[in-house]
Scaffold this motif. Structure first.
Motif, PDB file in Angstrom:
ATOM      1  N   GLN A 118     123.221  85.666  48.936  1.00  0.00           N
ATOM      2  CA  GLN A 118     123.311  85.700  47.477  1.00  0.00           C
ATOM      3  C   GLN A 118     123.379  84.297  46.890  1.00  0.00           C
ATOM      4  O   GLN A 118     123.350  84.123  45.675  1.00  0.00           O
ATOM      5  CB  GLN A 118     124.522  86.524  47.043  1.00  0.00           C
ATOM      6  N   SER A 119     123.465  83.297  47.762  1.00  0.00           N
ATOM      7  CA  SER A 119     123.399  81.892  47.364  1.00  0.00           C
ATOM      8  C   SER A 119     122.720  81.139  48.496  1.00  0.00           C
ATOM      9  O   SER A 119     122.733  81.591  49.651  1.00  0.00           O
ATOM     10  CB  SER A 119     124.796  81.321  47.093  1.00  0.00           C
ATOM     11  N   ARG A 140     112.800  85.674  53.804  1.00  0.00           N
ATOM     12  CA  ARG A 140     112.263  85.761  52.449  1.00  0.00           C
ATOM     13  C   ARG A 140     113.259  85.181  51.457  1.00  0.00           C
ATOM     14  O   ARG A 140     114.447  85.514  51.505  1.00  0.00           O
ATOM     15  CB  ARG A 140     111.989  87.221  52.083  1.00  0.00           C
ATOM     16  N   GLN A 141     112.757  84.344  50.569  1.00  0.00           N
ATOM     17  CA  GLN A 141     113.588  83.773  49.515  1.00  0.00           C
ATOM     18  C   GLN A 141     112.892  83.941  48.169  1.00  0.00           C
ATOM     19  O   GLN A 141     111.663  83.909  48.088  1.00  0.00           O
ATOM     20  CB  GLN A 141     113.820  82.280  49.761  1.00  0.00           C
ATOM     21  N   ASP A 156     119.575  80.666  39.304  1.00  0.00           N
ATOM     22  CA  ASP A 156     120.743  81.540  39.127  1.00  0.00           C
ATOM     23  C   ASP A 156     120.533  82.895  39.787  1.00  0.00           C
ATOM     24  O   ASP A 156     121.495  83.555  40.184  1.00  0.00           O
ATOM     25  CB  ASP A 156     121.033  81.738  37.636  1.00  0.00           C
ATOM     26  N   ASN A 157     119.267  83.323  39.885  1.00  0.00           N
ATOM     27  CA  ASN A 157     118.969  84.625  40.490  1.00  0.00           C
ATOM     28  C   ASN A 157     118.450  84.488  41.909  1.00  0.00           C
ATOM     29  O   ASN A 157     117.701  85.342  42.393  1.00  0.00           O
ATOM     30  CB  ASN A 157     117.954  85.387  39.634  1.00  0.00           C
ATOM     31  N   TYR A 158     118.867  83.418  42.594  1.00  0.00           N
ATOM     32  CA  TYR A 158     118.420  83.212  43.980  1.00  0.00           C
ATOM     33  C   TYR A 158     118.832  84.375  44.876  1.00  0.00           C
ATOM     34  O   TYR A 158     119.935  84.918  44.765  1.00  0.00           O
ATOM     35  CB  TYR A 158     119.005  81.922  44.564  1.00  0.00           C
ATOM     36  N   GLY A 163     111.232  83.071  39.543  1.00  0.00           N
ATOM     37  CA  GLY A 163     109.824  83.399  39.544  1.00  0.00           C
ATOM     38  C   GLY A 163     109.054  82.937  40.764  1.00  0.00           C
ATOM     39  O   GLY A 163     107.847  83.184  40.864  1.00  0.00           O
ATOM     40  N   MET A 164     109.722  82.271  41.713  1.00  0.00           N
ATOM     41  CA  MET A 164     109.057  81.795  42.929  1.00  0.00           C
ATOM     42  C   MET A 164     109.502  82.631  44.129  1.00  0.00           C
ATOM     43  O   MET A 164     110.611  83.173  44.152  1.00  0.00           O
ATOM     44  CB  MET A 164     109.383  80.324  43.193  1.00  0.00           C
ATOM     45  N   THR A 165     108.636  82.710  45.116  1.00  0.00           N
ATOM     46  CA  THR A 165     108.994  83.325  46.399  1.00  0.00           C
ATOM     47  C   THR A 165     108.524  82.414  47.522  1.00  0.00           C
ATOM     48  O   THR A 165     107.546  81.680  47.381  1.00  0.00           O
ATOM     49  CB  THR A 165     108.353  84.712  46.587  1.00  0.00           C
TER      50      THR A 165
END
Length: 332
Positions: A75-76, A147-148, A133-135, A152-154
């Protein structure tokens, strides 16, 4: 760049492809036996109940769902090497963490006598992703990939099954903003920094003749980097670093390929070019096919208890099976 003190403290801990702490064998066996006994107790207690999994003389279970119960979820961002995510194909191992945006250390078991790392990959442009913030991050045991996502990025990282090549697939980058990646070694190493078009190589050999029992053989390491992107430029940045710059595709995606085969000397640029050219032709889902088939052959255990200790044992067992297959399977 790490200073010498940091290198001395960091290099030995990263020789294994998987720097996560491992249980002492006796403790690991205890946990596995405890899990097995607990499972047997559950089976005995439920033997009089009808099973929906046993049909037509065989068990029918959702293997993917069971394996995914033990995925490692972040979550971080994992910013220290001690929290690195492990990946591998049995020959090439990775430790991936979020330092400097994205850091991955390459590791092999055949760089004798000290099992030196072929290098590290750093991608500063992924700071946007890991700083979001939404990592979120997820080590998928069933698919064999990390997967990360964030802002808006992956980024999906995996090791190819048949070739000793690390792959990083990125989406959501700004198309016209330049990206970069670096392939590094540290001051104690003495590689050759070589270029061949869109490929950069760090290659080194050494003679095993300095310690008791040395056989006098030549060993070495090789790491090569390229990008499947636009406007790719590669240049050495000193004797220990290769820097590659590029633009994402119009849809915001790009792919980095890092090869690290067994190496004992020869034409490093030719070997790297051949391996990376082969890697570009392999479908991105090939590693998932191998891992999915692997889990089809594993004797799975789904455990539960009111205090969730059983689930914990299940997780330990599943992660141990994953790391064993990733670090030592070779070609099954």
């Amino acid at each position: 760049m790490l200073d010498k003190t940091e290198l001395r403290s960091c290099e030995p801990t990263m020789r294994s492809p998987f720097p996560l702490p491992r249980l002492h064998p006796s403790k690991a066996m205890f946990f596995l036996l405890a899990a097995a006994l607990f499972a047997a107790h559950l089976l005995i207690g439920q033997s009089t109940k009808a099973s929906t999994a046993w049909r037509q003389g065989a068990f029918h279970i959702d293997r993917k769902a069971i394996v995914e119960r033990s995925d490692i979820i972040l979550q971080s961002p994992n910013e220290s090497p001690g929290t690195a995510m492990p990946l591998g194909n049995g020959r090439l191992g990775l430790a991936v963490w979020a330092q400097d945006g994205y850091t991955a250390q390459l590791n092999r078991g055949d760089t004798f006598p000290h099992r030196l790392s072929p290098g590290r990959v750093i991608i500063p442009g992924l700071s946007k992703l890991v700083g979001a913030d939404n990592y979120s991050g997820r080590l998928s045991l069933y698919d064999g990939e990390f997967r990360q996502s964030g802002r808006g990025m992956t980024a999906i990282t995996y090791v190819d099954e048949s070739l000793d090549v690390m792959v990083i697939d990125v989406t959501g980058a700004t198309p016209k903003v330049p990206q970069s990646a670096e392939l590094r070694l540290w001051p104690s190493r003495k590689p050759q920094a070589l270029l061949n078009g869109r490929i950069g190589v760090l290659a080194e050999t050494w003679l095993d003749n300095k310690e008791a029992g040395a056989g006098g053989e030549t060993f070495g390491s090789l790491a090569a980097i390229t990008a499947d992107a636009l406007d790719v430029h590669v240049e050495p940045s000193g004797p220990l670093k290769i820097k590659i710059t590029f633009l994402p595709r119009p849809d915001g995606s790009f792919r980095l390929l890092i090869a690290s085969p067994a190496w004992r000397g020869g034409d490093a640029t030719a070997a790297a070019s051949k391996l990376l050219a082969a890697a570009k032709t392999i479908p991105a889902a090939e590693h998932r096919v191998w891992w999915n088939h692997f889990w089809d052959r594993v004797g799975l255990m789904k455990l539960s208890s009111p205090d969730h200790v059983a689930e914990y044992f299940e997780n330990l067992r599943m992660i141990d099976i994953f790391t064993s297959a990733a670090e030592s399977r070779d070609r099954l």
